[in-house]
Structures are given as structure tokens and as C-alpha cells.
Design a protein around this motif. Structure first.
Motif, PDB file in Angstrom:
ATOM      1  N   ASP A  23       0.836  -1.194   0.000  1.00  0.00           N
ATOM      2  CA  ASP A  23       0.000   0.000   0.000  1.00  0.00           C
ATOM      3  C   ASP A  23       0.876   1.250   0.000  1.00  0.00           C
ATOM      4  N   ASP A  24       0.378   2.276  -0.684  1.00  0.00           N
ATOM      5  CA  ASP A  24       1.094   3.544  -0.683  1.00  0.00           C
ATOM      6  C   ASP A  24       1.120   4.136   0.728  1.00  0.00           C
ATOM      7  N   VAL A  25       2.258   4.693   1.089  1.00  0.00           N
ATOM      8  CA  VAL A  25       2.401   5.315   2.406  1.00  0.00           C
ATOM      9  C   VAL A  25       1.884   6.746   2.322  1.00  0.00           C
ATOM     10  N   ASN A  26       1.015   7.098   3.232  1.00  0.00           N
ATOM     11  CA  ASN A  26       0.479   8.458   3.285  1.00  0.00           C
ATOM     12  C   ASN A  26       1.427   9.332   4.102  1.00  0.00           C
ATOM     13  N   LEU A  27       2.292  10.073   3.410  1.00  0.00           N
ATOM     14  CA  LEU A  27       3.294  10.883   4.095  1.00  0.00           C
ATOM     15  C   LEU A  27       2.699  12.094   4.804  1.00  0.00           C
ATOM     16  N   LYS A  28       1.417  12.324   4.614  1.00  0.00           N
ATOM     17  CA  LYS A  28       0.767  13.422   5.325  1.00  0.00           C
ATOM     18  C   LYS A  28       0.139  12.976   6.636  1.00  0.00           C
ATOM     19  N   ALA A  29       0.211  11.690   6.926  1.00  0.00           N
ATOM     20  CA  ALA A  29      -0.362  11.174   8.173  1.00  0.00           C
ATOM     21  C   ALA A  29       0.368  11.768   9.370  1.00  0.00           C
ATOM     22  N   HIS A  30      -0.397  12.251  10.325  1.00  0.00           N
ATOM     23  CA  HIS A  30       0.187  12.947  11.472  1.00  0.00           C
ATOM     24  C   HIS A  30       1.080  12.045  12.314  1.00  0.00           C
ATOM     25  N   THR A  73      -3.525  29.324  11.924  1.00  0.00           N
ATOM     26  CA  THR A  73      -4.003  28.293  12.842  1.00  0.00           C
ATOM     27  C   THR A  73      -3.221  26.995  12.717  1.00  0.00           C
ATOM     28  N   HIS A  74      -2.716  26.707  11.507  1.00  0.00           N
ATOM     29  CA  HIS A  74      -2.008  25.444  11.286  1.00  0.00           C
ATOM     30  C   HIS A  74      -0.659  25.475  11.989  1.00  0.00           C
ATOM     31  N   GLY A  75      -0.422  24.477  12.862  1.00  0.00           N
ATOM     32  CA  GLY A  75       0.795  24.479  13.644  1.00  0.00           C
ATOM     33  C   GLY A  75       1.937  23.702  13.037  1.00  0.00           C
ATOM     34  N   GLY A  76       1.665  22.616  12.356  1.00  0.00           N
ATOM     35  CA  GLY A  76       2.742  21.808  11.796  1.00  0.00           C
ATOM     36  C   GLY A  76       2.235  20.487  11.265  1.00  0.00           C
ATOM     37  N   HIS A  77       3.158  19.621  10.860  1.00  0.00           N
ATOM     38  CA  HIS A  77       2.788  18.359  10.219  1.00  0.00           C
ATOM     39  C   HIS A  77       2.229  17.333  11.196  1.00  0.00           C
ATOM     40  N   ASP A  78       2.344  17.574  12.498  1.00  0.00           N
ATOM     41  CA  ASP A  78       1.827  16.593  13.454  1.00  0.00           C
ATOM     42  C   ASP A  78       0.344  16.785  13.734  1.00  0.00           C
ATOM     43  N   GLY A  79      -0.296  17.765  13.091  1.00  0.00           N
ATOM     44  CA  GLY A  79      -1.735  17.931  13.203  1.00  0.00           C
ATOM     45  C   GLY A  79      -2.197  18.895  14.275  1.00  0.00           C
TER      46      GLY A  79
END
Length: 385
Positions: free
Chosen positions: A2-9, A71-77
Motif C-alpha cells: 500500500d502507498d504510504v500516506n506521508l501526510k499522516a500525522h 491556525t495550522h501548527g505543523g505536520h503533526d496535526g
């Protein structure tokens, strides 16, 4: 696969919290009993200095983005508000550990080694007499207390400077009622002072915080009035530099201007003594437009990185790392012509394990060589010397 979702927190760690964990590892060195005692004091100081820089740049940047409506803080969600809350909780624990180490571990260990950090309530009569002259001649002349009333607004507080807020009763020399005053302490005064030897010291080295002396003799600054309380505080400001190289004609002058303004950037953090009353801390927070999550009340001096001076004041090689003698690459031993050496093969120097002397000699030889047209080098984090 399966493709890895690199946007996953779940794949990301917050960089701000990651830095705080790094600083925890620095603090862990201060707790390591296998490390010489004064080196542990230095690690404690470094952890405080790191935390100052963290608030000046990282936290200040988050607050700036929040004020701009981001409002967006970073890649960790996390949102920016969630980031700031998480930082606050982790930092409170880190600061509590810093002062626990100082008060319960390092200060007692220093005392057992003959080095006493004397607190105000433990000054003996002999010590009070010994330091009173120092206060009157060295400290009092450079202190200018500022009363607070409608005619005298709250003064500008420099970034990371030591200050005291004093509660008073009575009238001053001009017949004015002043309930509160601010005492700003110039950076030129040493924050740790070696006390004069007195009878009964038994060869012990007695040190005192400058804040201890000021609190003990602050009443001398307010003749005719009664000091009801005196509490230290320190303000951290946004110290990030922003210079648009394409928009300025003189980069050096632009940077100089930015450096000057760093002392009065936006407020980020307030540190006060742990016994500072709620009405006083509330008043300070209101003046600096900060909230309770920006307040850190500490059981000790508000600037632990000044403990670095203890290392220099104490001449105890047994409590420090043994002196280290850096080596010289084998290919350079006995060779006087560094240009000839590097024509044979490049030389890699690994500092601080290898001596910096070959670099100095390389520049010296280049300066004498008529074929060298220019010497250009980058200075990175150069020391005071």
C-alpha cells in the motif's frame, strides 16, 4: 504494498517539543553524579540558556503566527494554540526539574565540597556587615528605583534583564504616596558575588546571588518608606532577526538596527519569584499583555544561566573536567610549510579533539605569502576572545 500516506500525522514529531526533549537530555547531564560537580552546574546553566533562546525564537515565532491569524501548527496535526499549550506543560515540568536539581541536589553537593550559595534568610550578621559596604559602594549607585503612579508609567523592561517589583507604604522624600516601584538592575553588575571571608567560615567559599543582596538592602533605596515586599522578575521578548536583504541598502546597518530592537521585542514569557503574590503577578501580566500560561514562578534566581559564573569563580580543578590537550594530525608533525602539506594531500582537522593551531599557522603563512591575494573566512559563533 500500500502507498504510504506521508501526510499522516503519526509519522511526525513536533519540532518544538523535540527541542524541549533535547534540552531535557542536557539537564540530565546536570543530574549525572559521575560528572564533576562544577561541570554539572555548567550543564544546568546551559539548559537555562537553551530555554531562553527557545522562547525568544521558537515560541515567539508561534505567537507571532497566531497573532497574524494562522491556525495550522505543523505536520503533526496540532493547531498553534495546541502547540503552545503542549509547550507550556512540558516547559513547566522542565523548569521544575531545573530548580529541584539546583536546590535539592547541586547546592547541597556544593556545600559538602566547601562552596556555599548563601540565601538571604541564611546570611549571618558577620556576612551582612561584610556585604553591606559592597552594596553601598558598588550596587546602590547604579540602581534607579522608579515609583509607579499615574504620572510615572510602567518603565520599558529590557529582554532577559533582572528586575524587582517592590511594594511600599508611606510617603517618599517628595511627599508622594507610592505603593509600587520597579528596580531595574544593569547587566554590568555580576549576578554571583564572592562574599568576603569572615570569622567562622572555616575556609569555606561563600557565594551569594546579587538578587539576595538587593532584597536584603532594598530598603536603602526608599528612605522614609516601609518595604512591604520585594520580588524579582524577568521578561523574555521576541528576539528573532528579520532583515530583507533585497530591500535594504546597507545590510550591516540594518542588522545593527535589528539587534538594538531585540531588547524591546514583543513579550513572550514572564518569570517571577515563587512567593510573588497573585495580585503582583497579575499586575505584571497585565502590563506585558501576557496570560497565565506565559507565567513561570521559580523557587530561586530567575536566571539560572548566570550560574555559569560560579564555574569561573571557583578554583577547584578537582570539581572540573581534567584539562584536555588537543592533538595534531600526524602528517603535520614536524612540518613547517602547511602549503606544501596540503599540496600532498588534504588535511582534515576535527575540533576540539585536534588543535586549532594549524589553522592559525595556515593564516599566518598565507599573510606572509606574496602570491596570496586575499584571505576570506567565515566566523561562526566566535567567542569573546
Amino acid at each position: 504494498m500500500d502507498d504510504v500516506n506521508l501526510k499522516a500525522h503519526d509519522y511526525y514529531l513536533d519540532r518544538e517539543l523535540s527541542f524541549l526533549e533535547f534540552n531535557q537530555r542536557v539537564l540530565d547531564l546536570a543530574a549525572d553524579a559521575s560528572i564533576p560537580l562544577l561541570e554539572r552546574v555548567k550543564f544546568l546553566s546551559i539548559s537555562c540558556s537553551n530555554l531562553d533562546e527557545f522562547f525568544e525564537i521558537r515560541v515567539a515565532g508561534l505567537k507571532e503566527r497566531q497573532e497574524l491569524g494562522a491556525t495550522h501548527g505543523g505536520h503533526d496535526g496540532r493547531s498553534i494554540a495546541e502547540h503552545l499549550e503542549a509547550i507550556h506543560l512540558r516547559t513547566r515540568a522542565l523548569v521544575a526539574e531545573q530548580y529541584r536539581l539546583l536546590n535539592d541536589v547541586l547546592a547541597p553537593a556544593l556545600g559538602e565540597s566547601g562552596i556555599h550559595l548563601v540565601r538571604q534568610h541564611r546570611l549571618t550578621d558577620a556576612q551582612v556587615r561584610a556585604v553591606e559596604g559592597y552594596f553601598e559602594h558598588e550596587v546602590e549607585p547604579v540602581l534607579s528605583p522608579l515609583g509607579l503612579d499615574p504620572a510615572r508609567p510602567f518603565p520599558r523592561i529590557q529582554n532577559k534583564s533582572l528586575n524587582f517589583i517592590v511594594r511600599l507604604s508611606g510617603t517618599d522624600a517628595f511627599g508622594r504616596d507610592t505603593n509600587l516601584a520597579i528596580v531595574q538592575v544593569p547587566r554590568s553588575l555580576p549576578r554571583v558575588i564572592r562574599l568576603p571571608a569572615t570569622d567562622g567560615d572555616d575556609g569555606l567559599l561563600q557565594l551569594a546571588y546579587l538578587s539576595t543582596l538587593i532584597q536584603r538592602f532594598v530598603h536603602k533605596l526608599f528612605e522614609g518608606m516601609t518595604v512591604e515586599g520585594c520580588w524579582q522578575f524577568r521578561l523574555t521578548r521576541n528576539s528573532d532577526l528579520f532583515v530583507d536583504e533585497e530591500e535594504v541598502d546597507d545590510l550591516r546597518r540594518a542588522v545593527e538596527g535589528e539587534l538594538a530592537s531585540r531588547r524591546y521585542g514583543d513579550e513572550v514569557r514572564l518569570e517571577t519569584a515563587h512567593d510573588c503574590p497573585a495580585d503582583i503577578t497579575g499586575f505584571l501580566l497585565q502590563q506585558f499583555k501576557l496570560g497565565l500560561t506565559d507565567l513561570y514562578q521559580v523557587p530561586g534566581p530567575v536566571n539560572l544561566n548566570r550560574l555559569m559564573s560560579v564555574y569561573d569563580l571557583v578554583d577547584r580543578p578537582d570539581l572540573k573536567y581534567p584539562p584536555f590537550a588537543p592533538g595534531v594530525p600526524e602528517r603535520l608533525v614536524g612540518r613547517s610549510d602547511l602549503f606544501a602539506a596540503i599540496r600532498d594531500k588534504d588535511v582534515l582537522l576535527h575540533h576540539p579533539f585536534q588543535s586549532f593551531a594549524p589553522v592559525v599557522e595556515f593564516v599566518r603563512q598565507a599573510a606572509r605569502d606574496p602570491q596570496v591575494l586575499a584571505i576570506k573566512q567565515t566566523l561562526y559563533r566566535s567567542g569573546s576572545e
